[in-house]
Enzyme design. Structure first.
Site, PDB file in Angstrom:
ATOM      1  N   THR A  62       0.941  -1.015   0.035  1.00 32.40           N
ATOM      2  CA  THR A  62       0.081   0.283   0.080  1.00 32.40           C
ATOM      3  C   THR A  62       0.685   1.175  -0.015  1.00 32.40           C
ATOM      4  O   THR A  62       2.020   1.153   0.642  1.00 32.40           O
ATOM      5  CB  THR A  62      -1.176   0.068   1.182  1.00 32.40           C
ATOM      6  OG1 THR A  62      -1.717   1.425   1.224  1.00 32.40           O
ATOM      7  CG2 THR A  62      -0.070  -0.027   2.600  1.00 32.40           C
ATOM      8  N   HIS A 119       2.545 -11.603  14.240  1.00 35.35           N
ATOM      9  CA  HIS A 119       3.763 -12.044  14.893  1.00 35.35           C
ATOM     10  C   HIS A 119       3.423 -13.446  15.548  1.00 35.35           C
ATOM     11  O   HIS A 119       4.317 -14.042  16.104  1.00 35.35           O
ATOM     12  CB  HIS A 119       3.588 -11.021  16.345  1.00 35.35           C
ATOM     13  CG  HIS A 119       5.180 -11.064  16.900  1.00 35.35           C
ATOM     14  ND1 HIS A 119       6.037 -11.757  16.224  1.00 35.35           N
ATOM     15  CD2 HIS A 119       5.580 -10.140  17.634  1.00 35.35           C
ATOM     16  CE1 HIS A 119       7.278 -11.636  17.161  1.00 35.35           C
ATOM     17  NE2 HIS A 119       7.037 -10.587  18.076  1.00 35.35           N
TER      18      HIS A 119
END
Length: 400
Positions: free
Chosen positions: A319, A371
């Site tokens: 993006t 994560h």
């Protein structure tokens, strides 16, 4: 013979659609492959063409109705269009008075009416304008490049034909579009299901800019498309994803799925919201292929022509908030993907090179990641890999 017009088969991720605009009304002649109706989903606007020549005999659902996959929405009477001129032939048999004939000639001489401002609107805004009886030419647009959006139409109608609400403390209530509601749902899904973390780095784009300046004109002549920054980032990301496959993986329950290909979603801003069409197998694409594909998707997005298959899949996203002036941000991961790369504005900043302070075109880049499967070390090494490629673009071209 009657032909049934049904809602196209919708993918599993799209449960239903809203009838945005009927382009024909009962009794109108239609041609094969002519668009009958626009269906708005939470991802794209679908056009439903007529499979035959004929006349639209019946409409089952009006604009604004919610329909599902393969539901009957209209009936076309095939071959009935040829019967329409019959009344005109009967009228010719009865001679009209001379005085009455003159207006008819004048009427026939009139040129075809130019398309109205409402016809140029995106489907959602056009539906709102036609429903509210608003002339879009009278509305001040707040969308990209001054485009009139659905919200502009709704606000204009609510305020009695003025561009903004009156009073010192105006407020207004505007319903979410299907796409905006879907975006909100996906963002909450990302927030609630992903252990998201963001790492940052900075890139000196001096060599990339020098390459674009030196070869940009030749590249455009040879390929018919300009050499932009996105192709450098997409290619660098594809190379880095091959070397760091965990960043290209996704979580499915207790399993981790490793993708041996780089299908990169490119975020494109539209008047209705952010969409992410997918470039498939970027690891096999050249710079010209990437630029052409991005250009095609951008045009489709502006015209509301993106298909569902254009948006499905994707193993990684890029993006670019820099196009709007963003200096730094933490992009949100798009599930089931596990990472997203954020580009930002290029700013001349003072850096130290070979013991000397010089001005260089610098960009902050950000990698938000899941994560649960991507460790901080993997994320940092991935960003460093992209940084090294962009600061040494000749190595990127050699796949190093």
């Amino acid at each position: 013979m009657s032909t049934e017009i049904k809602v196209p088969v919708l993918p599993e991720s799209v449960s239903d659609a809203t009838i945005a605009t009927w382009h024909k009304k009962p009794g109108d002649a239609v041609k094969r492959d002519e668009n009958l109706v626009d269906l708005e989903t939470d991802k794209v606007v679908l056009e439903v063409p007529s499979p035959v020549d004929g006349v639209l005999k019946e409409i089952k659902f009006e604009e604004g109705a919610t329909v599902t996959s393969q539901q009957l929405i209209a009936i076309v009477e095939a071959g009935a269009a040829a019967a329409a001129p019959a009344p005109a032939a009967k009228a010719e048999a009865a001679p009209a008075p001379a005085a009455a004939a003159a207006p008819a000639k004048t009427e026939a001489a009139k040129p075809a009416a130019a398309p109205s401002a409402n016809d140029q609107l995106p489907p959602g805004a056009r539906f709102a304008a036609n429903t509210q009886g608003v002339d879009a030419s009278q509305v001040e647009g707040t969308g990209r490049k001054g485009a009139v959006t659905k919200e502009d139409i709704v606000n204009y109608a609510k305020n009695g034909g003025v561009g903004s609400a009156s009073g010192a403390r105006p407020e207004e209530r505007v319903p979410m579009t299907r796409m905006r509601a879907r975006i909100a749902e996906r963002l909450m899904q990302s927030k609630n299901s992903i252990a998201m973390l963001t790492s940052f780095n900075e890139v000196n784009l001096g060599k990339v800019m020098a390459m674009r300046k030196e070869l940009g004109e030749t590249f455009e002549k040879a390929n018919g498309v300009k050499l932009g920054f996105m192709s450098f980032f997409a290619k660098a990301a594809a190379n880095a994803l091959q070397r760091h496959p965990i960043v290209n993986a996704s979580v499915d329950g207790n399993d981790v799925i490793y993708h041996g290909y780089a299908d990169i979603s490119i975020a494109v801003s539209t008047d209705k919201g952010l969409v992410t069409p997918v470039l498939r197998n970027v690891e096999r694409m050249g710079f010209a292929d990437i630029e052409k594909a991005i250009g095609d998707y951008a045009k489709k997005a502006r015209d509301g022509k993106l298909a569902l298959e254009d948006l499905q899949g994707g193993t990684f996203t890029i993006t670019n908030g820099g196009t709007f002036g963003s200096l730094m941000s933490t992009p949100i991961v798009n599930p089931p993907q596990s990472a997203i790369l954020g580009m930002h504005a290029i700013k001349e900043r003072a850096i130290v090179e070979n013991g000397q302070v010089v001005a260089a075109p610098m960009m902050y880049i950000a990698l938000s990641y899941d994560h649960r499967i991507i460790d901080g070390k993997d994320a940092v090494l991935f960003l460093v890999d992209i940084k090294n490629q962009l600061e040494n673009p000749h190595r990127m071209l050699l796949g190093m």
